[in-house]
Design a protein around this motif. Structure first.
Motif, PDB file in Angstrom:
ATOM      1  N   LEU A 271      -4.944   1.936   9.649  1.00  0.00           N
ATOM      2  CA  LEU A 271      -5.092   3.268   9.696  1.00  0.00           C
ATOM      3  C   LEU A 271      -6.522   3.901   9.175  1.00  0.00           C
ATOM      4  O   LEU A 271      -6.816   3.333   7.942  1.00  0.00           O
ATOM      5  CB  LEU A 271      -3.839   3.772   8.807  1.00  0.00           C
ATOM      6  CG  LEU A 271      -2.458   3.534   9.005  1.00  0.00           C
ATOM      7  CD1 LEU A 271      -1.701   4.363   8.212  1.00  0.00           C
ATOM      8  CD2 LEU A 271      -2.286   3.606  10.381  1.00  0.00           C
ATOM      9  N   ARG A 273      -8.692   6.911   7.728  1.00  0.00           N
ATOM     10  CA  ARG A 273      -8.709   8.031   7.177  1.00  0.00           C
ATOM     11  C   ARG A 273      -9.926   8.481   6.924  1.00  0.00           C
ATOM     12  O   ARG A 273     -10.667   7.775   6.347  1.00  0.00           O
ATOM     13  CB  ARG A 273      -7.595   8.099   6.098  1.00  0.00           C
ATOM     14  CG  ARG A 273      -6.075   7.673   5.934  1.00  0.00           C
ATOM     15  CD  ARG A 273      -5.412   7.868   4.980  1.00  0.00           C
ATOM     16  NE  ARG A 273      -4.028   7.409   5.151  1.00  0.00           N
ATOM     17  CZ  ARG A 273      -3.183   8.245   5.792  1.00  0.00           C
ATOM     18  NH1 ARG A 273      -3.404   9.474   5.930  1.00  0.00           N
ATOM     19  NH2 ARG A 273      -1.925   7.820   5.791  1.00  0.00           N
ATOM     20  N   LEU A 278      -5.541  11.267   8.295  1.00  0.00           N
ATOM     21  CA  LEU A 278      -5.500  10.395   9.460  1.00  0.00           C
ATOM     22  C   LEU A 278      -6.438  10.583  10.431  1.00  0.00           C
ATOM     23  O   LEU A 278      -6.114  11.638  11.047  1.00  0.00           O
ATOM     24  CB  LEU A 278      -4.101  10.057   9.628  1.00  0.00           C
ATOM     25  CG  LEU A 278      -3.616   9.162  10.841  1.00  0.00           C
ATOM     26  CD1 LEU A 278      -4.190   7.541   9.945  1.00  0.00           C
ATOM     27  CD2 LEU A 278      -2.388   8.757  11.278  1.00  0.00           C
TER      28      LEU A 278
END
Length: 314
Positions: A271, A273, A278
Motif C-alpha cells: 500500500l 500512502r 492511501l
C-alpha cells in the motif's frame, strides 16, 4: 356476524404469521450465504461495488420466492446471483470499452484465512482475475462455479440457462483458456512476500540493480487511474523500463510517500500512502521467484473498501 369477523381475523393473523415466518427464514438463509454469494459475484465481475449491487438484486428476487418450493436454498441463491452477475458482466463489458487506460479489478483487503484456502486464494488473486477477464461472460460464470465452487454441471446449467452437455463443453474450453494464461506454477504467499520485500527495499533505497534483480526481464506494469488519477495508460514492458519508471516516481515523493505490506486479494501486496492517505494499491504476480506482473490501482473509486477487511469464502 361477530363470529365471522373473528374467524376472518384469526385467518388473517395466521396468514401474516406464516408470511412473517417465511420472511424470517428467507432473511436467515440470505445472511447465512451472503459471503459466499458476494465471492461468486466478485469473482465474476472483479468489482466489489458491482458485486454489492448484484447482492441487492439477488435479495429482491429471493424475498419474493415461495420457500416451500425451494429444495436447496444455497443452490437457489447461487443461481439467482449468477444470473444477475451475468447480466451485470455484459453491461460492464460495454462500460470497460470507454474506460480510460487499463482496467484492473477492484482490490480487496482480505483476512489471512483466505490465503489458507489455496484454490480460493488463487481464484481471487489479481493475476487470476485478469486471466478471467479474457473469458466470455458465460465461460467465466461456468469456470467460477465449476472450478472454484465445485458445483455440478446440472446446477450450473440451471444458472446459465444451458444444457448440462453444453456446460461441459464451455467448462472444458474455459479451463484450457485459463491454463494457457495462468501463472506458470503454484506460487506460495511466502514466495510472493519475499519478492515484495526485495522490491520494497530496492524501491525505498533507490537501488536500481536491486530492483532489476527481482523483476523478470519481461515484467509488465499496468496502472489503473480510471481517468481520475494519473497512471500509465498502456502497459509498460521490460525490467529496465519498469524499474526506471518506478524509481523516478518514487524519488519525486520520497519524503512523503510510504510503503506498507498488506494482504490484498489473498496475497501479499504493498500500500502506497502519500502524506498518510492511501494513494496506490500495488499487487504483483510472481513466477519462479521473480515479479512478472505489477498491478497499480490508483482509481480512488476502487480504493474505498481498502479501509476494512472483506470476507470471502466458498
Amino acid at each position: 356476524m361477530d363470529s365471522e369477523h373473528t374467524k376472518h381475523g384469526q385467518r388473517a393473523d395466521a396468514g401474516a404469521e406464516r408470511h412473517g415466518g417465511e420472511a424470517d427464514r428467507a432473511t436467515e438463509a440470505f445472511v447465512a450465504h451472503r459471503n459466499l454469494l458476494f465471492t461468486v459475484a466478485y469473482e465474476m465481475l472483479g468489482s466489489a461495488a458491482d458485486a454489492e449491487d448484484v447482492l441487492q438484486e439477488t435479495w429482491l428476487r429471493w424475498s419474493g420466492v415461495d420457500l416451500a418450493g425451494v429444495r436447496d436454498r444455497r443452490a437457489y441463491l447461487v443461481r439467482i446471483t449468477t444470473r444477475q452477475a451475468l447480466s451485470r458482466l455484459r453491461t460492464l463489458g460495454r462500460r470497460k470499452e470507454s474506460y480510460v487506460g487499463p482496467w484492473l479489478p477492484e482490490p480487496l483487503l482480505t483476512a489471512p484465512d483466505v490465503a489458507d484456502d489455496v484454490e480460493l486464494a488463487d481464484s481471487v488473486s489479481m493475476a487470476m482475475l485478469l486471466v478471467m477477464e479474457t473469458l466470455t461472460p458465460t465461460e467465466r460464470a461456468v469456470f467460477v462455479l465449476r472450478e472454484v465452487f465445485g458445483l455440478g454441471y446440472d446446477e450450473i446449467a440451471e444458472a446459465v440457462d444451458k444444457s448440462p452437455a453444453a456446460v461441459r463443453q464451455v467448462a472444458h474450453r474455459a479451463r484450457a483458456h485459463v491454463a494457457a494464461r495462468r501463472p506458470r506454477g503454484a506460487v506460495s504467499p511466502a514466495e510472493t512476500r519475499d519478492a515484495l520485500a526485495a522490491f520494497r527495499r530496492a524501491t525505498e533505497t533507490g537501488d536500481l540493480q536491486g530492483l532489476l534483480d527481482v523483476l523478470a526481464p519481461d515484467v509488465v506494469l499496468l496502472g489503473d487511474g480510471g481517468g481520475i488519477r494519473q497512471a500509465v495508460t498502456r502497459p509498460v514492458v521490460g525490467a529496465d523500463k519498469v524499474a526506471r519508471l518506478l524509481l523516478g516516481g518514487f524519488g519525486r515523493y520520497r519524503g512523503s510517500l510510504s510503503l506498507r505490506p498488506a494482504q490484498v486479494n489473498a496475497y501479499p501486496a504493498l500500500l502506497f500512502r502519500l502524506d498518510g492517505v492511501l494513494d496506490t494499491v500495488l499487487a504483483v504476480r510472481v513466477d519462479d521467484g521473480l515479479i512478472t506482473g505489477l498491478y497499480a490501482v490508483r482509481n480512488p473509486e476502487k480504493l474505498v473498501r481498502m479501509g476494512r477487511e472483506t470476507t470471502l469464502c466458498r
